[in-house]
Design an enzyme around this catalytic site. Structure first.
Site, PDB file in Angstrom:
ATOM      1  N   GLN A   1       0.854  -1.192   0.000  1.00 51.30           N
ATOM      2  CA  GLN A   1       0.000   0.000   0.000  1.00 51.30           C
ATOM      3  C   GLN A   1       0.893   1.246   0.000  1.00 51.30           C
ATOM      4  O   GLN A   1       1.876   1.282   0.765  1.00 51.30           O
ATOM      5  CB  GLN A   1      -0.890   0.002   1.254  1.00 51.30           C
ATOM      6  CG  GLN A   1      -2.007   1.016   1.212  1.00 51.30           C
ATOM      7  CD  GLN A   1      -2.817   1.027   2.511  1.00 51.30           C
ATOM      8  OE1 GLN A   1      -2.275   1.206   3.597  1.00 51.30           O
ATOM      9  NE2 GLN A   1      -4.105   0.812   2.399  1.00 51.30           N
TER      10      GLN A   1
ATOM     11  N   TYR B   1       4.600   1.136   9.434  1.00 51.13           N
ATOM     12  CA  TYR B   1       3.254   1.464   9.909  1.00 51.13           C
ATOM     13  C   TYR B   1       2.981   0.817  11.261  1.00 51.13           C
ATOM     14  O   TYR B   1       3.703  -0.076  11.692  1.00 51.13           O
ATOM     15  CB  TYR B   1       2.200   1.007   8.892  1.00 51.13           C
ATOM     16  CG  TYR B   1       2.305   1.713   7.566  1.00 51.13           C
ATOM     17  CD1 TYR B   1       1.899   3.041   7.422  1.00 51.13           C
ATOM     18  CD2 TYR B   1       2.844   1.071   6.450  1.00 51.13           C
ATOM     19  CE1 TYR B   1       2.006   3.701   6.205  1.00 51.13           C
ATOM     20  CE2 TYR B   1       2.959   1.728   5.229  1.00 51.13           C
ATOM     21  CZ  TYR B   1       2.535   3.043   5.120  1.00 51.13           C
ATOM     22  OH  TYR B   1       2.661   3.693   3.922  1.00 51.13           O
TER      23      TYR B   1
ATOM     24  N   GLU C   1      -3.272  -4.214   7.278  1.00 53.27           N
ATOM     25  CA  GLU C   1      -4.395  -5.153   7.362  1.00 53.27           C
ATOM     26  C   GLU C   1      -4.346  -6.266   6.330  1.00 53.27           C
ATOM     27  O   GLU C   1      -5.380  -6.658   5.776  1.00 53.27           O
ATOM     28  CB  GLU C   1      -5.706  -4.377   7.235  1.00 53.27           C
ATOM     29  CG  GLU C   1      -5.926  -3.662   5.897  1.00 53.27           C
ATOM     30  CD  GLU C   1      -5.362  -2.263   5.794  1.00 53.27           C
ATOM     31  OE1 GLU C   1      -5.764  -1.536   4.867  1.00 53.27           O
ATOM     32  OE2 GLU C   1      -4.513  -1.881   6.617  1.00 53.27           O
TER      33      GLU C   1
ATOM     34  N   HIS D   1      -8.150  -1.945  15.264  1.00 51.44           N
ATOM     35  CA  HIS D   1      -8.193  -1.214  13.992  1.00 51.44           C
ATOM     36  C   HIS D   1      -7.977  -2.164  12.817  1.00 51.44           C
ATOM     37  O   HIS D   1      -8.750  -2.156  11.842  1.00 51.44           O
ATOM     38  CB  HIS D   1      -7.121  -0.119  13.994  1.00 51.44           C
ATOM     39  CG  HIS D   1      -7.089   0.691  12.732  1.00 51.44           C
ATOM     40  ND1 HIS D   1      -7.850   1.822  12.565  1.00 51.44           N
ATOM     41  CD2 HIS D   1      -6.406   0.535  11.568  1.00 51.44           C
ATOM     42  CE1 HIS D   1      -7.632   2.321  11.347  1.00 51.44           C
ATOM     43  NE2 HIS D   1      -6.755   1.553  10.729  1.00 51.44           N
ATOM     44  N   GLU D   2      -6.955  -3.005  12.915  1.00 45.70           N
ATOM     45  CA  GLU D   2      -6.653  -3.907  11.801  1.00 45.70           C
ATOM     46  C   GLU D   2      -7.744  -4.965  11.622  1.00 45.70           C
ATOM     47  O   GLU D   2      -8.050  -5.359  10.493  1.00 45.70           O
ATOM     48  CB  GLU D   2      -5.278  -4.562  11.995  1.00 45.70           C
ATOM     49  CG  GLU D   2      -4.119  -3.580  12.162  1.00 45.70           C
ATOM     50  CD  GLU D   2      -4.060  -2.487  11.104  1.00 45.70           C
ATOM     51  OE1 GLU D   2      -4.516  -2.713   9.967  1.00 45.70           O
ATOM     52  OE2 GLU D   2      -3.575  -1.386  11.421  1.00 45.70           O
TER      53      GLU D   2
ATOM     54  N   HIS E   1     -10.559  -3.599   9.703  1.00 46.92           N
ATOM     55  CA  HIS E   1     -10.271  -3.595   8.264  1.00 46.92           C
ATOM     56  C   HIS E   1     -10.745  -4.881   7.578  1.00 46.92           C
ATOM     57  O   HIS E   1     -10.897  -4.879   6.353  1.00 46.92           O
ATOM     58  CB  HIS E   1      -8.768  -3.448   8.031  1.00 46.92           C
ATOM     59  CG  HIS E   1      -8.318  -2.031   7.833  1.00 46.92           C
ATOM     60  ND1 HIS E   1      -8.858  -1.194   6.886  1.00 46.92           N
ATOM     61  CD2 HIS E   1      -7.351  -1.309   8.453  1.00 46.92           C
ATOM     62  CE1 HIS E   1      -8.251  -0.029   6.923  1.00 46.92           C
ATOM     63  NE2 HIS E   1      -7.326  -0.060   7.880  1.00 46.92           N
TER      64      HIS E   1
ATOM     65  N   GLU F   1     -10.399   3.950   5.621  1.00 45.72           N
ATOM     66  CA  GLU F   1      -9.850   4.298   6.938  1.00 45.72           C
ATOM     67  C   GLU F   1     -10.847   4.987   7.867  1.00 45.72           C
ATOM     68  O   GLU F   1     -10.846   4.735   9.070  1.00 45.72           O
ATOM     69  CB  GLU F   1      -8.594   5.161   6.772  1.00 45.72           C
ATOM     70  CG  GLU F   1      -7.450   4.443   6.077  1.00 45.72           C
ATOM     71  CD  GLU F   1      -6.950   3.204   6.820  1.00 45.72           C
ATOM     72  OE1 GLU F   1      -7.366   2.967   7.965  1.00 45.72           O
ATOM     73  OE2 GLU F   1      -6.135   2.471   6.233  1.00 45.72           O
TER      74      GLU F   1
ATOM     75  N   ASP G   1       1.168   8.304  -1.614  1.00 46.20           N
ATOM     76  CA  ASP G   1       1.933   8.314  -0.356  1.00 46.20           C
ATOM     77  C   ASP G   1       2.092   9.733   0.193  1.00 46.20           C
ATOM     78  O   ASP G   1       2.157   9.934   1.406  1.00 46.20           O
ATOM     79  CB  ASP G   1       3.318   7.692  -0.560  1.00 46.20           C
ATOM     80  CG  ASP G   1       3.283   6.170  -0.613  1.00 46.20           C
ATOM     81  OD1 ASP G   1       2.254   5.586  -0.231  1.00 46.20           O
ATOM     82  OD2 ASP G   1       4.276   5.567  -1.048  1.00 46.20           O
TER      83      ASP G   1
ATOM     84  N   TYR H   1      -8.465   9.109   7.998  1.00 40.30           N
ATOM     85  CA  TYR H   1      -8.835   8.361   9.202  1.00 40.30           C
ATOM     86  C   TYR H   1      -9.794   9.177  10.075  1.00 40.30           C
ATOM     87  O   TYR H   1     -10.916   8.746  10.369  1.00 40.30           O
ATOM     88  CB  TYR H   1      -7.589   8.032  10.035  1.00 40.30           C
ATOM     89  CG  TYR H   1      -6.587   7.117   9.395  1.00 40.30           C
ATOM     90  CD1 TYR H   1      -6.431   5.799   9.827  1.00 40.30           C
ATOM     91  CD2 TYR H   1      -5.746   7.559   8.381  1.00 40.30           C
ATOM     92  CE1 TYR H   1      -5.478   4.963   9.274  1.00 40.30           C
ATOM     93  CE2 TYR H   1      -4.798   6.729   7.805  1.00 40.30           C
ATOM     94  CZ  TYR H   1      -4.670   5.432   8.257  1.00 40.30           C
ATOM     95  OH  TYR H   1      -3.733   4.603   7.693  1.00 40.30           O
TER      96      TYR H   1
ATOM     97  N   ARG I   1       8.594   3.021  12.336  1.00 38.04           N
ATOM     98  CA  ARG I   1       7.171   3.358  12.188  1.00 38.04           C
ATOM     99  C   ARG I   1       7.049   4.856  11.891  1.00 38.04           C
ATOM    100  O   ARG I   1       7.471   5.698  12.673  1.00 38.04           O
ATOM    101  CB  ARG I   1       6.429   3.001  13.476  1.00 38.04           C
ATOM    102  CG  ARG I   1       4.923   3.178  13.405  1.00 38.04           C
ATOM    103  CD  ARG I   1       4.298   2.791  14.732  1.00 38.04           C
ATOM    104  NE  ARG I   1       2.856   2.996  14.711  1.00 38.04           N
ATOM    105  CZ  ARG I   1       2.063   2.876  15.780  1.00 38.04           C
ATOM    106  NH1 ARG I   1       2.593   2.524  16.953  1.00 38.04           N
ATOM    107  NH2 ARG I   1       0.772   3.082  15.689  1.00 38.04           N
ATOM    108  N   MET I   2       6.470   5.198  10.735  1.00 39.14           N
ATOM    109  CA  MET I   2       6.466   6.586  10.282  1.00 39.14           C
ATOM    110  C   MET I   2       5.733   7.518  11.233  1.00 39.14           C
ATOM    111  O   MET I   2       6.062   8.697  11.328  1.00 39.14           O
ATOM    112  CB  MET I   2       5.876   6.692   8.880  1.00 39.14           C
ATOM    113  CG  MET I   2       6.791   6.151   7.800  1.00 39.14           C
ATOM    114  SD  MET I   2       6.282   6.627   6.128  1.00 39.14           S
ATOM    115  CE  MET I   2       4.812   5.631   5.909  1.00 39.14           C
TER     116      MET I   2
END
Length: 611
Positions: free
Chosen positions: A134, A261, A265, A289-290, A293, A312, A369, A377, A563-564
């Site tokens: 993704q 991330y 999912e 959350h996942e 999804h 999201e 991206d 979200y 993790r961004m």
């Protein structure tokens, strides 16, 4: 006809029904090589060619029924890769099916793959590979119609010296002479290309529920199994709210720290960050959350990335419904307060009028991206939260949520499809009164408007009040040196989320004096906290105050957490802090190979280092 401005494939003429992958993993060259067999169907007449998305892929040959086909790789598009045009040598009419086999290899420029050296893993002995497709990176893993409007089943044979896992169900293993094994997989449900996922490494699994295994490196298996023990309860709560879970298995893969991330999912096998391993199960809401999804995004999918909020926003809404049922409504509302703060930060980062702060942005010519933020979200959640209240509460809206899944399961939809069914359901189920209420919604402001939502939803702040009180006490003490009246027990009864909110509220103030930050750290032990969410907020608070004592800790955290959500704001804030700009750039350049290619590209832009 499907529309996707970020795909160069002829999705208006053909659709992929199935892909079979036969790939060998080579850790020495950091490539995957083999073949992808695509089963396609014409959805228009007079189709003479197939156009597939590729990016940094080396195509060796293309055949159909053993016959070689002519193909051409176009000049590379900076954002969307290289269009692969295959001449069929015949004309397909609507409904006609065909198969093509592409022999190819990935290259070291592949943006979907991250190859880790043994030193970058927990165990330090074996290499590791994982993929992240993704939004539009599947095209660098395999030639495909890389658009969420195309949903397909897939199967795979992956030959590798280490265990392979995929977003599919394992169907067998063939051991070969030497150290190689072929792992076989099948995903019978139709999914978009961005959900094809692979990981290879020194992996062990442990069952944590009747349909769930957690996979990870053996060194962290015990901790991961303990942390995610409530997974089955999350799934059952989702089923009670929506429809039966449709994917068979729900396994978890805890990845090395460079995973960009919180979670991804991938069906049957959610990928999660090791930053969730807090040791107290305080961060497993990401799993809710996942799991959400599994319905919102995986079953009902956005048609293209301009409608990403349908994935999201709905997922956050269902995630908080699950939390509310499991922990109480005040917890889900508290989560919404946190989400609103994150949304404000995204809007501030882009700018109030930036097109990417709209719920339905235009992405023609854009890299999706670049538009990734909390907007789809949290602005999406806020729209659904507002609609629920506006239409009469959960007793009206929860039956609609279930109907939404039943209506669109297995399909890719856009915002117009969503809105049309919302109107249809409300009229059919509850009558004209609800349609009249829907007509009062300012749809243009919600969907096309930039900045914060047009309606300021109010959430139950019961759990936030203690955070606000403690924050005010610190603010009132800023002219008292040293500060008095504070003790370690101030936050003893706070949940980890309350500690996060307290720190966020303090960060909204004018920076506290450095002596106050030093006292706060001594009393609350914030620098040494294991919980990554608390640690992140503490570091950001200190950076805002130019508290240089924290800089070495920030460097250590940002260079070991891919993790961004964490590394990007840390390095951005360090870059802006007094005497921090050069340190931020040096830190990133030194550790660039640690970050996933997606994260590295975004951080480079943040720090003014991109080409």
């Amino acid at each position: 006809m499907p529309y996707d401005p970020t795909s160069q494939s002829n999705i208006d003429e053909l659709k992929t029904n199935h892909i079979h992958l036969d790939l060998t993993v080579d850790f020495s060259t950091k490539t995957l090589s083999g073949s992808a067999e695509l089963e396609l169907e014409a959805i228009a007449d007079n189709v003479s060619k197939i156009v597939l998305d590729t990016s940094y892929i080396s195509v060796r040959s293309i055949t159909s029924n053993g016959k070689a086909l002519q193909f051409d790789l176009a000049a590379r598009h900076e954002k969307y890769g290289t269009a692969l045009t295959i001449e069929l040598g015949t004309i397909l009419s609507k409904g006609t099916k065909t198969k093509v086999t592409v022999e190819y290899a990935t290259t070291q420029d592949c943006t979907a793959c991250q190859w880790l050296e043994p030193s970058q893993t927990v165990g330090k002995k074996h290499p590791y590979l994982f993929t992240q497709c993704q939004a539009i990176h599947a095209r660098s893993l395999l030639p495909c119609q890389d658009s969420p409007s195309i949903k397909l089943s897939y199967s795979a044979n992956i030959t590798t010296p280490l265990r392979a896992v995929m977003s599919a169900v394992p169907t067998g293993e063939d051991k070969h002479a030497g150290d190689k094994t072929t792992f076989k997989f099948e995903q019978k449900q139709r999914i978009p290309s961005y959900l094809i996922a692979l990981a290879v490494g020194n992996l062990e699994g442990r069952e944590i529920g009747p349909r769930s295994t957690v996979w990870t490196e053996p060194e962290v298996l015990e901790a991961a199994a303990w942390e995610f023990v409530d997974t089955e309860n999350f799934i059952r709560t989702g089923e009670a709210l929506l429809t039966p879970y449709d994917w068979g298995r729900y396994d978890l893969l805890v990845l090395p720290a460079s995973f960009p991330y919180g979670g991804m999912e991938n069906p049957c096998l959610t990928f999660v960050t090791p930053s969730l391993l807090a040791g107290d199960r305080s961060l497993v809401d990401v799993v809710a959350h996942e799991i959400a999804h599994s319905w919102m995004g995986n079953l009902v999918t956005t048609e293209n990335w301009e409608h990403f909020w349908l994935n999201e926003g709905f997922t956050v809404f269902v995630e908080r419904k699950i939390l509310g049922r499991m922990k109480g409504k005040e917890h889900s509302e508290f989560s919404a307060i946190l989400g609103k703060k994150a949304l404000q930060e995204s809007v501030d980062l882009y700018g109030q009028d930036h097109p990417f702060t709209a719920l339905r942005p235009c992405l023609r010519g854009e890299d999706p991206d670049d538009s990734f933020s909390r907007v789809p979200y949290e602005k999406g959640f806020n729209l659904l939260y507002y609609l629920e209240k506006h239409l009469g509460g959960a007793e009206v809206f929860e039956p609609y949520l279930r109907a939404h899944v039943q209506e669109f399961a297995g399909r890719s939809i856009n915002t117009d499809d969503w809105k049309a069914f919302l109107y249809l359901f409300m009229e059919k189920t509850f009558g004209q009164d609800k349609v009249d209420l829907l007509n009062k919604v300012d749809w243009e402001a919600w969907l096309a408007g930039t900045g914060m939502p047009p309606v300021d939803n109010k959430f139950d702040d019961t759990l936030a009040q203690a955070c606000s009180c403690l924050c005010k006490k610190w603010d009132d003490s800023r002219h008292i040196n040293p500060p008095t009246g504070f003790a370690a027990h101030d936050i003893k009864d706070f949940s980890s989320t309350q500690k996060v909110v307290f720190l966020e509220k303090v960060s909204e103030l004018e920076p506290l004096p450095h002596g106050h930050l030093n006292t706060m750290d001594k009393l609350y032990e914030l620098t040494n906290v294991r919980n990554a969410e608390i640690r992140l907020r503490w570091h950001l608070l200190c950076l805002k105050a130019d508290y240089e004592k924290i800089y070495p800790e920030v460097v250590a955290f940002a260079s070991s957490m891919g993790r961004m959500k964490m590394c990007r704001p840390l390095l951005r804030s360090l870059y802006k802090a007094k005497n921090g700009a050069e340190l931020a750039r040096e830190t990133f350049i030194k550790h660039r190979s640690f970050f996933h290619p997606i994260a590295a590209a975004m951080i480079a832009k943040d720090l003014g280092l991109s080409k």
